[in-house]
Design a protein around this motif. Structure first.
Motif, PDB file in Angstrom:
ATOM      1  N   GLU A   6       0.825  -1.205   0.000  1.00 38.48           N
ATOM      2  CA  GLU A   6       0.000   0.000   0.000  1.00 38.48           C
ATOM      3  C   GLU A   6       0.858   1.253   0.000  1.00 38.48           C
ATOM      4  OE1 GLU A   6      -2.154  -2.909   2.927  1.00 38.48           O
ATOM      5  OE2 GLU A   6      -0.112  -2.216   2.573  1.00 38.48           O
ATOM      6  N   GLY A   8       0.257   5.909  -0.142  1.00 39.87           N
ATOM      7  CA  GLY A   8      -0.643   7.038  -0.268  1.00 39.87           C
ATOM      8  C   GLY A   8      -1.250   7.549   1.016  1.00 39.87           C
ATOM      9  N   ARG A  19      -5.548   9.630  -1.891  1.00 39.54           N
ATOM     10  CA  ARG A  19      -5.703   8.496  -2.794  1.00 39.54           C
ATOM     11  C   ARG A  19      -4.749   7.407  -2.357  1.00 39.54           C
ATOM     12  NH1 ARG A  19      -8.023   7.698  -7.736  1.00 39.54           N
ATOM     13  NH2 ARG A  19      -7.143   6.052  -9.076  1.00 39.54           N
ATOM     14  N   SER A  21      -3.144   3.596  -2.911  1.00 38.91           N
ATOM     15  CA  SER A  21      -2.869   2.636  -3.974  1.00 38.91           C
ATOM     16  C   SER A  21      -2.326   1.354  -3.383  1.00 38.91           C
ATOM     17  CB  SER A  21      -1.859   3.199  -4.971  1.00 38.91           C
ATOM     18  OG  SER A  21      -2.402   4.268  -5.707  1.00 38.91           O
ATOM     19  N   CYS A  22      -2.619   0.272  -4.049  1.00 39.03           N
ATOM     20  CA  CYS A  22      -2.134  -1.049  -3.636  1.00 39.03           C
ATOM     21  C   CYS A  22      -1.571  -1.736  -4.866  1.00 39.03           C
ATOM     22  CB  CYS A  22      -3.263  -1.860  -3.036  1.00 39.03           C
ATOM     23  SG  CYS A  22      -2.850  -3.587  -2.690  1.00 39.03           S
ATOM     24  N   TRP A  36     -10.276  -2.812   0.146  1.00 39.77           N
ATOM     25  CA  TRP A  36      -9.670  -2.100   1.263  1.00 39.77           C
ATOM     26  C   TRP A  36     -10.476  -2.322   2.528  1.00 39.77           C
ATOM     27  CZ3 TRP A  36      -5.105   0.468   0.712  1.00 39.77           C
ATOM     28  CH2 TRP A  36      -4.663   0.702  -0.595  1.00 39.77           C
ATOM     29  N   ARG A  71      -9.803  -0.390 -10.075  1.00 39.66           N
ATOM     30  CA  ARG A  71      -8.727  -1.338 -10.304  1.00 39.66           C
ATOM     31  C   ARG A  71      -8.140  -1.135 -11.691  1.00 39.66           C
ATOM     32  NH1 ARG A  71     -11.220  -6.987  -9.417  1.00 39.66           N
ATOM     33  NH2 ARG A  71      -9.322  -7.750 -10.404  1.00 39.66           N
ATOM     34  N   ASP A  72      -6.845  -1.352 -11.802  1.00 40.88           N
ATOM     35  CA  ASP A  72      -6.136  -1.275 -13.076  1.00 40.88           C
ATOM     36  C   ASP A  72      -5.478  -2.623 -13.283  1.00 40.88           C
ATOM     37  OD1 ASP A  72      -4.378  -0.872 -15.180  1.00 40.88           O
ATOM     38  OD2 ASP A  72      -3.960   1.200 -14.627  1.00 40.88           O
ATOM     39  N   LYS A  77      -2.953  -2.923  -9.959  1.00 41.38           N
ATOM     40  CA  LYS A  77      -3.126  -1.965  -8.877  1.00 41.38           C
ATOM     41  C   LYS A  77      -4.600  -1.781  -8.540  1.00 41.38           C
ATOM     42  CE  LYS A  77       1.013   0.916  -9.142  1.00 41.38           C
ATOM     43  NZ  LYS A  77       1.532   2.293  -9.278  1.00 41.38           N
ATOM     44  N   SER A  79      -6.928   1.047  -6.326  1.00 46.26           N
ATOM     45  CA  SER A  79      -6.846   2.373  -5.725  1.00 46.26           C
ATOM     46  C   SER A  79      -8.118   2.696  -4.966  1.00 46.26           C
ATOM     47  CB  SER A  79      -6.622   3.432  -6.815  1.00 46.26           C
ATOM     48  OG  SER A  79      -5.401   3.214  -7.485  1.00 46.26           O
ATOM     49  N   GLN A  81      -9.908   6.243  -3.871  1.00 42.35           N
ATOM     50  CA  GLN A  81      -9.987   7.698  -3.819  1.00 42.35           C
ATOM     51  C   GLN A  81     -10.897   8.070  -2.670  1.00 42.35           C
ATOM     52  OE1 GLN A  81      -8.359  10.089  -5.685  1.00 42.35           O
ATOM     53  NE2 GLN A  81      -9.298  11.541  -4.249  1.00 42.35           N
ATOM     54  N   CYS A  95      -4.867  -3.205   2.276  1.00 42.46           N
ATOM     55  CA  CYS A  95      -5.258  -3.784   0.997  1.00 42.46           C
ATOM     56  C   CYS A  95      -5.524  -5.267   1.200  1.00 42.46           C
ATOM     57  CB  CYS A  95      -4.145  -3.572  -0.014  1.00 42.46           C
ATOM     58  SG  CYS A  95      -4.520  -4.154  -1.681  1.00 42.46           S
TER      59      CYS A  95
END
Length: 115
Positions: A6, A8, A19, A21-22, A36, A71-72, A77, A79, A81, A95
């Motif tokens: 993780e 941010g 924000r 991120s993982c 999360w 998710r990306d 990753k 995220s 927000q 995460c």
């Protein structure tokens, strides 16, 4: 073994945004859900938000309308927000990734609300 890292977290004023991120060490598409959780001092760990492999999301009532999970898959990753942050959002945020057999956790990132 899957690694979840993780980033941010930090100190922010009420009403502010962060924000999270993982980054996962393997394809997040292989997981049933990623998401999360958070744990505030003296409280149990609780779900914040999750997203399934087909993009369905689930949020805790306390964060609906303020937090957005995404998710990306290409970057492995997930995220979070976080907008309109409140003092009660202070916690360590973890995460989480779940396959059909296993559950994985990151080490957590601290989010602190302070005016």
């Amino acid at each position: 073994q899957v690694q979840l890292v993780e980033s941010g977290g930090g100190l922010v004023q009420p009403g502010g945004s962060l924000r999270l991120s993982c980054a996962a060490s393997r394809s997040i598409g292989s997981f049933v859900t990623v998401g999360w959780y958070r744990q505030a001092p003296g409280k149990e760990r609780e779900l914040v938000a999750t997203i399934t492999s087909n993009g369905m999301t689930n949020y805790a009532d306390s964060v609906k309308g303020r937090f957005t999970i995404s998710r990306d898959n290409a970057k492995n990753k997930v995220s979070l927000q976080m907008n309109s942050l409140k003092s009660e959002d202070t916690a360590v945020y973890y995460c989480n990734a779940k396959s059909w057999r296993d559950t994985y956790w990151g080490q957590g990132t601290q989010v602190t609300l302070s005016s």
